[in-house]
Design an enzyme around this catalytic site. Structure first.
Site, mmCIF file in Angstrom:
data_model
loop_
_atom_site.group_PDB
_atom_site.id
_atom_site.type_symbol
_atom_site.label_atom_id
_atom_site.label_comp_id
_atom_site.label_asym_id
_atom_site.label_seq_id
_atom_site.Cartn_x
_atom_site.Cartn_y
_atom_site.Cartn_z
ATOM 1 N N ASP A 51 13.104 1.049 -16.293
ATOM 2 C CA ASP A 51 11.225 -0.053 -16.115
ATOM 3 C C ASP A 51 11.692 0.170 -17.567
ATOM 4 O O ASP A 51 10.359 -0.462 -18.474
ATOM 5 C CB ASP A 51 10.483 1.066 -15.907
ATOM 6 C CG ASP A 51 10.228 2.139 -14.874
ATOM 7 O OD1 ASP A 51 10.717 0.600 -13.887
ATOM 8 O OD2 ASP A 51 9.859 2.556 -14.390
ATOM 9 N N HIS A 255 32.392 -9.393 -38.827
ATOM 10 C CA HIS A 255 31.233 -9.042 -38.019
ATOM 11 C C HIS A 255 31.045 -7.065 -37.459
ATOM 12 O O HIS A 255 30.470 -6.542 -36.650
ATOM 13 C CB HIS A 255 31.234 -9.480 -36.757
ATOM 14 C CG HIS A 255 30.876 -11.035 -36.676
ATOM 15 N ND1 HIS A 255 31.605 -11.976 -35.498
ATOM 16 C CD2 HIS A 255 30.733 -12.229 -37.643
ATOM 17 C CE1 HIS A 255 31.602 -12.877 -36.277
ATOM 18 N NE2 HIS A 255 30.710 -13.301 -36.753
ATOM 19 N N ASP A 272 24.677 -7.506 -44.663
ATOM 20 C CA ASP A 272 24.405 -9.101 -44.584
ATOM 21 C C ASP A 272 23.315 -8.614 -43.187
ATOM 22 O O ASP A 272 23.304 -8.442 -42.250
ATOM 23 C CB ASP A 272 25.665 -9.570 -43.472
ATOM 24 C CG ASP A 272 24.963 -11.250 -43.305
ATOM 25 O OD1 ASP A 272 23.613 -10.969 -43.465
ATOM 26 O OD2 ASP A 272 26.044 -12.331 -43.015
ATOM 27 N N ASP A 283 18.631 -15.170 -44.113
ATOM 28 C CA ASP A 283 20.553 -14.454 -43.644
ATOM 29 C C ASP A 283 20.723 -14.837 -44.435
ATOM 30 O O ASP A 283 20.552 -15.650 -45.620
ATOM 31 C CB ASP A 283 21.165 -16.248 -42.900
ATOM 32 C CG ASP A 283 22.565 -15.920 -42.443
ATOM 33 O OD1 ASP A 283 22.482 -14.117 -42.298
ATOM 34 O OD2 ASP A 283 22.844 -16.072 -41.997
ATOM 35 N N HIS A 362 36.582 -18.215 -42.906
ATOM 36 C CA HIS A 362 34.995 -18.127 -42.125
ATOM 37 C C HIS A 362 34.878 -19.748 -42.920
ATOM 38 O O HIS A 362 34.966 -19.920 -43.914
ATOM 39 C CB HIS A 362 34.661 -17.512 -41.877
ATOM 40 C CG HIS A 362 33.191 -16.994 -43.752
ATOM 41 N ND1 HIS A 362 32.447 -17.310 -44.220
ATOM 42 C CD2 HIS A 362 34.093 -15.624 -43.871
ATOM 43 C CE1 HIS A 362 31.822 -16.500 -44.859
ATOM 44 N NE2 HIS A 362 32.901 -15.601 -44.822
ATOM 45 N N HIS A 366 25.971 -22.589 -42.642
ATOM 46 C CA HIS A 366 24.972 -22.884 -41.187
ATOM 47 C C HIS A 366 24.176 -23.473 -41.263
ATOM 48 O O HIS A 366 23.635 -23.485 -42.366
ATOM 49 C CB HIS A 366 25.520 -22.440 -39.967
ATOM 50 C CG HIS A 366 25.163 -21.067 -40.514
ATOM 51 N ND1 HIS A 366 24.450 -20.700 -40.426
ATOM 52 C CD2 HIS A 366 25.457 -19.433 -40.856
ATOM 53 C CE1 HIS A 366 23.323 -19.381 -40.667
ATOM 54 N NE2 HIS A 366 24.559 -18.868 -40.976
ATOM 55 N N HIS A 373 21.470 -18.945 -36.225
ATOM 56 C CA HIS A 373 22.956 -20.125 -36.531
ATOM 57 C C HIS A 373 22.467 -21.207 -35.713
ATOM 58 O O HIS A 373 22.279 -21.510 -34.913
ATOM 59 C CB HIS A 373 24.486 -19.880 -35.954
ATOM 60 C CG HIS A 373 24.606 -19.144 -36.531
ATOM 61 N ND1 HIS A 373 26.679 -19.104 -36.012
ATOM 62 C CD2 HIS A 373 24.949 -18.286 -37.667
ATOM 63 C CE1 HIS A 373 27.189 -17.762 -37.156
ATOM 64 N NE2 HIS A 373 26.109 -17.312 -38.005
ATOM 65 N N GLU A 396 27.054 -19.330 -47.979
ATOM 66 C CA GLU A 396 27.448 -18.074 -48.159
ATOM 67 C C GLU A 396 29.188 -18.037 -48.609
ATOM 68 O O GLU A 396 29.902 -17.473 -47.155
ATOM 69 C CB GLU A 396 27.224 -17.639 -46.747
ATOM 70 C CG GLU A 396 28.171 -18.385 -45.121
ATOM 71 C CD GLU A 396 27.263 -17.544 -44.158
ATOM 72 O OE1 GLU A 396 27.940 -16.314 -43.790
ATOM 73 O OE2 GLU A 396 25.929 -18.186 -43.459
ATOM 74 N N TYR A 400 38.091 -11.473 -48.350
ATOM 75 C CA TYR A 400 38.310 -10.662 -47.434
ATOM 76 C C TYR A 400 39.556 -9.752 -48.099
ATOM 77 O O TYR A 400 40.595 -10.642 -47.061
ATOM 78 C CB TYR A 400 37.890 -10.907 -46.501
ATOM 79 C CG TYR A 400 36.380 -11.214 -46.075
ATOM 80 C CD1 TYR A 400 35.074 -10.161 -46.498
ATOM 81 C CD2 TYR A 400 36.202 -12.681 -45.654
ATOM 82 C CE1 TYR A 400 34.104 -10.739 -46.339
ATOM 83 C CE2 TYR A 400 34.946 -13.106 -46.016
ATOM 84 C CZ TYR A 400 34.081 -12.213 -45.649
ATOM 85 O OH TYR A 400 32.768 -12.766 -45.601
ATOM 86 N N ARG A 417 31.114 -10.916 -50.203
ATOM 87 C CA ARG A 417 29.737 -12.158 -49.897
ATOM 88 C C ARG A 417 28.801 -12.537 -50.948
ATOM 89 O O ARG A 417 28.784 -11.361 -50.513
ATOM 90 C CB ARG A 417 30.243 -12.096 -48.119
ATOM 91 C CG ARG A 417 29.651 -13.934 -47.438
ATOM 92 C CD ARG A 417 29.478 -13.715 -46.044
ATOM 93 N NE ARG A 417 29.306 -12.770 -45.005
ATOM 94 C CZ ARG A 417 29.485 -11.878 -44.527
ATOM 95 N NH1 ARG A 417 30.375 -11.889 -44.115
ATOM 96 N NH2 ARG A 417 28.964 -10.696 -43.462
ATOM 97 N N GLU A 419 25.239 -14.280 -49.466
ATOM 98 C CA GLU A 419 25.204 -15.337 -48.946
ATOM 99 C C GLU A 419 23.355 -15.987 -49.193
ATOM 100 O O GLU A 419 22.699 -14.998 -49.577
ATOM 101 C CB GLU A 419 25.056 -14.992 -47.591
ATOM 102 C CG GLU A 419 24.312 -15.876 -46.633
ATOM 103 C CD GLU A 419 24.572 -15.848 -45.068
ATOM 104 O OE1 GLU A 419 24.817 -14.422 -44.923
ATOM 105 O OE2 GLU A 419 23.911 -16.433 -44.068
#
Ligand code: GLY
Ligand code: MN
Ligand code: MN
Length: 451
Positions: A51, A255, A272, A283, A362, A366, A373, A396, A400, A417, A419
């Protein structure tokens, strides 16, 4: 100048006019392309188990055009030869269900609140769709996002094909309605900018709170809790995406969302995280030392990323290409990695060989808006999108450095990073997220004095 909370409160008082204006713009685009019927369904509630449902989040396109907050709803826009209209299909009032699940507008009340020309029961949708498609040559619908709804559209088209002998005809053209809406969504209106400023302010406060709360021995999830508390306590409905709270080596996992590990003295914490407010995302990423003081190698890498971000921000203005910021940031990062002896060769050679991707894998930007995004082209063929006032994009860059035999130990597990969210203005850009500190001096001062 009003602060973001005042601007937000004023906006909410005549909020619904902007949805009507967007529907009228889409209808004008449809009419200019020969007219037709646009079908924009809302998202469905998703069952989590038995439920319990996942938190409901409206479809961004449906929300953009309607502001109607309920699932099981569809918006139809009809651009005919003589008449343009907006029709909403929604759940009926149901006193018993409303006791369990809450208020429903119902078709009678919806037009008054949402400014559509008429509203009908969702039970009438399939029949009404067949009727409208029979009378118009084009369907405006975006295929491939919801298999169940695609099947519903196919059934309507096939119902008309089956009636060919009685003179009824299925539409002969299908336009991707998302493509038209993506172009609209790419340029934010004043009301969208007010929401995004407020989402950015709340998110920046959350980052300041996280910096003040961080200390060796705490766990990543305790810092995540500080962020979530600030988001909700400030009126945001949800995080805009899963929060990344990554201490030490976890910062090198792009991520990372486990947020389960203890924070260690001498390591960095990369966060982040940002909130969603009335559908609009911020963001933000900040990286800072858990104990409040950057070490020498941490500061070297940090300032390199900060310089790269400054170079990217300086490249954001109307008329610039979407990728200019990335190219500017990349050149600074590559120069810095060569100077730190983490890469060898010339800047051009390293960019050509893509050896930098070991440390910066990366892109720098964006679009940002209803989706984190966000919708809209960045490139067509070989041509990057040209920036225009009203667009919002992130900036951003990151670096790393995983532990490896060929990397000096002092740099191991440094992940940085930084951003921010940039609104393109008439002569440059405005950083919506400036209230989150990012120079080493400002971060160390806040962590020293603000605890
Ligand atoms: N938080 C998602 C991103 O930075 O793209
Ligand atoms: Mn981002
Ligand atoms: Mn982010």
């Amino acid at each position: 100048m009003p602060n973001s909370a005042q601007a937000y409160n004023r906006l909410m008082s005549d909020h619904y006019q902007c949805f009507k204006a967007r529907r009228e713009r889409l209808l004008a685009i449809m009419a200019a392309a020969g007219g037709g019927v646009a079908v924009i369904p809302n998202a469905q509630e998703k069952l989590r188990n038995r439920d319990s449902h996942f938190p409901f989040r409206a479809d961004s396109y449906f929300h953009y055009l309607s502001g109607f907050p309920e699932p099981e709803a569809v918006l139809l826009l009809v651009a005919g030869e003589t008449k343009k209209e907006s029709l909403l299909f929604c759940r009926d009032k149901d006193p018993e269900k409303e006791v369990w699940d809450g208020f429903r507008y119902g078709p009678a009340a919806a037009p008054g609140h949402f400014g559509v020309d008429a509203a009908h029961s969702i039970k009438e949708f399939d029949e009404k769709l067949v009727e409208l498609l029979a009378a118009h040559p084009s369907l405006w619908y975006s295929l491939g996002h919801d298999a169940e709804f695609d099947a519903r559209i196919s059934r309507a088209i096939n119902a008309l094909r089956a009636q060919a002998r009685s003179g009824r005809r299925a539409p002969t053209t299908v336009h991707d309605v998302h493509a038209a809406l993506d172009a609209m969504r790419q340029i934010k209106g004043v009301e969208e900018i007010a929401l995004m400023r407020r989402a950015a302010d709340i998110s920046a406060s959350a980052h300041r709170r996280a910096m003040r709360a961080s200390a060796p021995g705490k766990f990543e999830y305790q810092i995540e809790a500080e962020l979530l508390c600030e988001f909700r306590a400030s009126g945001s409905q949800a995080p805009a995406y899963n929060s990344i709270v990554a201490g030490g080596a976890n910062a090198c996992v792009l991520h990372y969302v486990g947020n389960s590990q203890p924070l260690k003295d001498g390591e960095l914490l990369l966060i982040d995280a940002a909130c969603e407010l009335d559908g609009y995302a911020a963001d933000i990423t900040r990286t800072f030392p858990i104990n409040g003081r950057f070490s020498g190698p941490q500061a070297d890498v940090y300032d390199l990323v900060l310089d790269a971000q400054a170079a990217a921000i300086a490249a954001i203005r109307p008329g610039a290409a979407f990728n200019d910021g990335h190219e500017a940031a990349l050149a600074v990062i590559v120069r810095g990695l060569i100077d730190l002896k983490l890469l060898a060769g010339s800047v051009d050679g390293v960019i050509e060989s893509e050896a930098y991707k070991r440390f910066y894998m990366h892109r720098t930007s964006h679009w940002l808006g209803l989706d984190v995004h966000d919708a809209g082209e960045v490139k067509r063929g070989e041509h990057w999108k040209t920036l225009e006032a009203g667009m919002v994009l992130t900036v951003e860059p990151g670096c790393y450095i995983r532990a490896a035999d060929d990397i000096p130990a002092a740099f191991h597990n440094i992940g940085v990073r930084i951003e921010d969210d940039a609104l393109v203005t008439s002569d440059g850009c405005d950083l919506l997220t400036d209230a989150a500190p990012k120079t080493i001096a400002d971060i160390e001062a806040l962590m020293r004095d603000g605890r």
